[in-house]
Design an enzyme around this catalytic site. Sequence first.
Site, PDB file in Angstrom:
ATOM      1  N   GLY A   1       7.451 -62.460  59.813  1.00 14.24           N
ATOM      2  CA  GLY A   1       8.691 -62.223  59.056  1.00 14.24           C
ATOM      3  C   GLY A   1       9.792 -63.194  59.436  1.00 14.24           C
ATOM      4  O   GLY A   1       9.588 -64.093  60.267  1.00 14.24           O
ATOM      5  N   GLY A   2      10.960 -63.009  58.845  1.00 13.66           N
ATOM      6  CA  GLY A   2      12.073 -63.949  59.032  1.00 13.66           C
ATOM      7  C   GLY A   2      12.539 -64.059  60.470  1.00 13.66           C
ATOM      8  O   GLY A   2      12.531 -65.145  61.061  1.00 13.66           O
TER       9      GLY A   2
ATOM     10  N   GLY B   1       9.298 -54.338  61.446  1.00 10.90           N
ATOM     11  CA  GLY B   1      10.159 -53.323  60.839  1.00 10.90           C
ATOM     12  C   GLY B   1      10.153 -53.405  59.332  1.00 10.90           C
ATOM     13  O   GLY B   1       9.891 -54.459  58.751  1.00 10.90           O
TER      14      GLY B   1
ATOM     15  N   GLN C   1      24.197 -46.310  58.030  1.00 10.22           N
ATOM     16  CA  GLN C   1      24.364 -47.082  56.788  1.00 10.22           C
ATOM     17  C   GLN C   1      24.017 -46.197  55.598  1.00 10.22           C
ATOM     18  O   GLN C   1      22.972 -45.550  55.588  1.00 10.22           O
ATOM     19  CB  GLN C   1      23.463 -48.325  56.800  1.00 10.22           C
ATOM     20  CG  GLN C   1      23.379 -49.087  55.477  1.00 10.22           C
ATOM     21  CD  GLN C   1      24.725 -49.622  55.005  1.00 10.22           C
ATOM     22  OE1 GLN C   1      25.572 -50.026  55.801  1.00 10.22           O
ATOM     23  NE2 GLN C   1      24.946 -49.597  53.697  1.00 10.22           N
TER      24      GLN C   1
ATOM     25  N   GLY D   1      22.423 -45.009  52.567  1.00 13.96           N
ATOM     26  CA  GLY D   1      21.109 -45.334  52.011  1.00 13.96           C
ATOM     27  C   GLY D   1      20.044 -45.619  53.054  1.00 13.96           C
ATOM     28  O   GLY D   1      18.926 -46.002  52.722  1.00 13.96           O
TER      29      GLY D   1
ATOM     30  N   TYR E   1      16.034 -45.465  58.365  1.00 16.53           N
ATOM     31  CA  TYR E   1      16.082 -46.716  59.132  1.00 16.53           C
ATOM     32  C   TYR E   1      17.058 -46.589  60.309  1.00 16.53           C
ATOM     33  O   TYR E   1      16.748 -46.989  61.441  1.00 16.53           O
ATOM     34  CB  TYR E   1      16.525 -47.829  58.177  1.00 16.53           C
ATOM     35  CG  TYR E   1      16.507 -49.230  58.718  1.00 16.53           C
ATOM     36  CD1 TYR E   1      15.333 -49.985  58.722  1.00 16.53           C
ATOM     37  CD2 TYR E   1      17.671 -49.832  59.168  1.00 16.53           C
ATOM     38  CE1 TYR E   1      15.333 -51.302  59.177  1.00 16.53           C
ATOM     39  CE2 TYR E   1      17.682 -51.139  59.628  1.00 16.53           C
ATOM     40  CZ  TYR E   1      16.507 -51.872  59.622  1.00 16.53           C
ATOM     41  OH  TYR E   1      16.514 -53.172  60.070  1.00 16.53           O
TER      42      TYR E   1
ATOM     43  N   PRO F   1      20.595 -56.907  65.599  1.00 19.12           N
ATOM     44  CA  PRO F   1      21.134 -57.883  64.646  1.00 19.12           C
ATOM     45  C   PRO F   1      21.932 -57.195  63.540  1.00 19.12           C
ATOM     46  O   PRO F   1      21.622 -56.064  63.143  1.00 19.12           O
ATOM     47  CB  PRO F   1      19.879 -58.529  64.046  1.00 19.12           C
ATOM     48  CG  PRO F   1      18.740 -58.130  64.932  1.00 19.12           C
ATOM     49  CD  PRO F   1      19.136 -56.821  65.524  1.00 19.12           C
ATOM     50  N   GLY F   2      22.904 -57.913  63.040  1.00 21.95           N
ATOM     51  CA  GLY F   2      23.565 -57.492  61.811  1.00 21.95           C
ATOM     52  C   GLY F   2      22.783 -58.029  60.623  1.00 21.95           C
ATOM     53  O   GLY F   2      21.563 -58.196  60.685  1.00 21.95           O
TER      54      GLY F   2
ATOM     55  N   VAL G   1      21.157 -60.543  58.503  1.00 23.73           N
ATOM     56  CA  VAL G   1      20.640 -61.907  58.669  1.00 23.73           C
ATOM     57  C   VAL G   1      19.960 -62.306  57.347  1.00 23.73           C
ATOM     58  O   VAL G   1      19.350 -61.449  56.687  1.00 23.73           O
ATOM     59  CB  VAL G   1      19.629 -61.932  59.846  1.00 23.73           C
ATOM     60  CG1 VAL G   1      18.996 -63.309  59.990  1.00 23.73           C
ATOM     61  CG2 VAL G   1      20.329 -61.515  61.149  1.00 23.73           C
TER      62      VAL G   1
HETATM   63  N1  CAA Z   1      29.850 -46.052  50.936  1.00 25.37           N
HETATM   64  C1  CAA Z   1      30.241 -45.160  50.026  1.00 25.37           C
HETATM   65  N2  CAA Z   1      29.668 -45.050  48.815  1.00 25.37           N
HETATM   66  C2  CAA Z   1      28.652 -45.891  48.548  1.00 25.37           C
HETATM   67  C3  CAA Z   1      28.204 -46.848  49.479  1.00 25.37           C
HETATM   68  C4  CAA Z   1      28.854 -46.905  50.710  1.00 25.37           C
HETATM   69  N3  CAA Z   1      28.510 -47.798  51.637  1.00 25.37           N
HETATM   70  N4  CAA Z   1      27.182 -47.515  48.937  1.00 25.37           N
HETATM   71  C5  CAA Z   1      26.981 -47.004  47.692  1.00 25.37           C
HETATM   72  N5  CAA Z   1      27.893 -46.031  47.464  1.00 25.37           N
HETATM   73  C6  CAA Z   1      28.052 -45.234  46.254  1.00 25.37           C
HETATM   74  C7  CAA Z   1      28.115 -46.101  45.006  1.00 25.37           C
HETATM   75  O1  CAA Z   1      29.420 -46.590  44.824  1.00 25.37           O
HETATM   76  C8  CAA Z   1      27.731 -45.093  43.915  1.00 25.37           C
HETATM   77  O2  CAA Z   1      28.831 -44.288  43.635  1.00 25.37           O
HETATM   78  P1  CAA Z   1      29.064 -43.615  42.180  1.00 25.37           P
HETATM   79  O3  CAA Z   1      27.856 -42.798  41.901  1.00 25.37           O
HETATM   80  O4  CAA Z   1      30.309 -42.813  42.342  1.00 25.37           O
HETATM   81  O5  CAA Z   1      29.212 -44.779  41.245  1.00 25.37           O
HETATM   82  C9  CAA Z   1      26.701 -44.262  44.628  1.00 25.37           C
HETATM   83  O6  CAA Z   1      26.904 -44.463  46.029  1.00 25.37           O
HETATM   84  C10 CAA Z   1      25.280 -44.657  44.293  1.00 25.37           C
HETATM   85  O7  CAA Z   1      24.494 -43.712  44.929  1.00 25.37           O
HETATM   86  P2  CAA Z   1      23.015 -43.470  44.489  1.00 25.37           P
HETATM   87  O8  CAA Z   1      22.511 -42.291  45.221  1.00 25.37           O
HETATM   88  O9  CAA Z   1      22.914 -43.455  42.992  1.00 25.37           O
HETATM   89  O10 CAA Z   1      22.335 -44.752  45.094  1.00 25.37           O
HETATM   90  P3  CAA Z   1      21.418 -45.836  44.439  1.00 25.37           P
HETATM   91  O11 CAA Z   1      20.103 -45.226  44.159  1.00 25.37           O
HETATM   92  O12 CAA Z   1      22.136 -46.534  43.350  1.00 25.37           O
HETATM   93  O13 CAA Z   1      21.217 -46.883  45.644  1.00 25.37           O
HETATM   94  C11 CAA Z   1      21.351 -47.727  47.850  1.00 25.37           C
HETATM   95  C12 CAA Z   1      21.872 -46.729  46.829  1.00 25.37           C
HETATM   96  C13 CAA Z   1      19.827 -47.863  47.805  1.00 25.37           C
HETATM   97  C14 CAA Z   1      21.733 -47.192  49.202  1.00 25.37           C
HETATM   98  C15 CAA Z   1      22.000 -49.102  47.593  1.00 25.37           C
HETATM   99  O14 CAA Z   1      23.397 -48.915  47.563  1.00 25.37           O
HETATM  100  C16 CAA Z   1      21.666 -50.111  48.672  1.00 25.37           C
HETATM  101  O15 CAA Z   1      20.655 -50.780  48.626  1.00 25.37           O
HETATM  102  N6  CAA Z   1      22.535 -50.252  49.688  1.00 25.37           N
HETATM  103  C17 CAA Z   1      22.355 -51.171  50.782  1.00 25.37           C
HETATM  104  C18 CAA Z   1      21.675 -50.502  51.930  1.00 25.37           C
HETATM  105  C19 CAA Z   1      21.583 -51.486  53.063  1.00 25.37           C
HETATM  106  O16 CAA Z   1      22.565 -51.977  53.577  1.00 25.37           O
HETATM  107  N7  CAA Z   1      20.360 -51.790  53.479  1.00 25.37           N
HETATM  108  C20 CAA Z   1      20.158 -52.742  54.507  1.00 25.37           C
HETATM  109  C21 CAA Z   1      18.867 -53.448  54.258  1.00 25.37           C
HETATM  110  S1  CAA Z   1      18.667 -54.866  55.321  1.00 25.37           S
HETATM  111  C22 CAA Z   1      18.413 -54.203  56.830  1.00 25.37           C
HETATM  112  O17 CAA Z   1      18.212 -53.040  56.994  1.00 25.37           O
HETATM  113  C23 CAA Z   1      18.426 -55.157  57.972  1.00 25.37           C
HETATM  114  C24 CAA Z   1      19.373 -54.727  58.994  1.00 25.37           C
HETATM  115  O18 CAA Z   1      18.958 -54.210  60.010  1.00 25.37           O
HETATM  116  C25 CAA Z   1      20.824 -54.970  58.805  1.00 25.37           C
END
Ligand code: CAA
Length: 246
Positions: A13-14, A89, A146, A148, A152, A182-183, A185
Site C-alpha cells: 500500500g501507499g 489497514g 471521525q 463515519g 476504524y 498519521p493524519g 496522507v
Molecule cells: N461533522 C458533522 N456532520 C457531518 C460531518 C462531520 N464531520 N461529515 C458529514 N456530515 C453530515 C453531512 O453534512 C450530512 O448532513 P445533512 O444530512 O444534514 O446534509 C450528513 O452528515 C450525511 O450523513 P450520511 O449518514 O447521509 O452520510 P453519507 O452516507 O453521505 O456519508 C461519510 C458519510 C461516509 C462519513 C462521508 O461523509 C465520508 O466519507 N467522510 C469522510 C470520512 C473520513 O474522513 N474517512 C477517512 C478515510 S482515510 C483514513 O481513514 C486514513 C486515516 O487514517 C486518516
Amino acid sequence: MTQRTALVTGGTGGIGSAIIRYLAGQGHKVATNYRDEAKAEAWRAAMAKDGIEVCMVQADVTDPEACVAMARVIEEKCGPVEILVNNAGITRDTTFHKMNYQQWTDVINTNLNACFNVTRPVIEGMRARKWGRVVQISSINGQKGQYGQANYAAAKAGMHGFTISLAQENAKFGITVNTVSPGYVGTDMVMAVPEEVREKIVAQIPVGRLGRPDEIAHAVAFLTREETAWMTGANLAINGGQYMGW
Ligand code: CAA
C-alpha cells in the site's frame, strides 16, 4: 549499522511501500505479506527495478494460522523478524446507524486483531534475542474520532492500547513498542474519500496539504533505530497540525 529483518504488513500500500523503501534504504532486509497475486507481482517488479528485493509471503493478516506460517517462512528466507511494523489497514466508512456487522468486523479484524495475529508469532523470538522494534501504524482518527469511522477509530485507538501494554511487558527485553498516528496522507485510501469531503478536511490542516507517505516512513524508520532504545510506549502524531492533543 546492524542489518535487521523487518516485516511491514500491508507493504504494497501507499504508506507501507514508503516504509519498505526507507527501511531497505537503511540497509535492512525487508519482508511483507500480500493477498492478491497479480497486484503483488507488479509491485515486486517495481521495487526490484529500484534495487529493493522484498521477501513476499501470501498471507491474510486476519488469519492467525496464516500469520504463524508467514513468520516461519520469513525466518527461513531472510532470518527472524526483529523489526515489525503493523501497518495493514482498511476502511469501511459509513455513519454508525447505517453500519452493518460485516463493516464493523472487517475493520476490527484487519486493523486491530491483526496486531495479535502478526505480533504473537514473533514476540517470543524478540524476547529471547533481547532486541526488537514494534511499531503500530494507527491514525489521527484513533485519537480524535471521525464522523463515519466508528469502526476504524475504535480499531486505531485499540492499537495504541496494544502498544502501551506491550511496551510495558517487553521493556526489559530490549524491545520498544511505539505507535505512529498519521493524519491524512495522499494515498489511495484517502483519495477514495469523496472530493468535496476531502477538500473540507484539507482545509482543517494547518500545514495546508495532505501528508506524503515518506513523511510517515521517516518517523517509522526513526523508531526502529538502535538509538531509539529509550523511547517506548509513545504515540508520534504526524498530521500537519490537524490534531495537537497530547
Ligand atoms: N461533522 C458533522 N456532520 C457531518 C460531518 C462531520 N464531520 N461529515 C458529514 N456530515 C453530515 C453531512 O453534512 C450530512 O448532513 P445533512 O444530512 O444534514 O446534509 C450528513 O452528515 C450525511 O450523513 P450520511 O449518514 O447521509 O452520510 P453519507 O452516507 O453521505 O456519508 C461519510 C458519510 C461516509 C462519513 C462521508 O461523509 C465520508 O466519507 N467522510 C469522510 C470520512 C473520513 O474522513 N474517512 C477517512 C478515510 S482515510 C483514513 O481513514 C486514513 C486515516 O487514517 C486518516
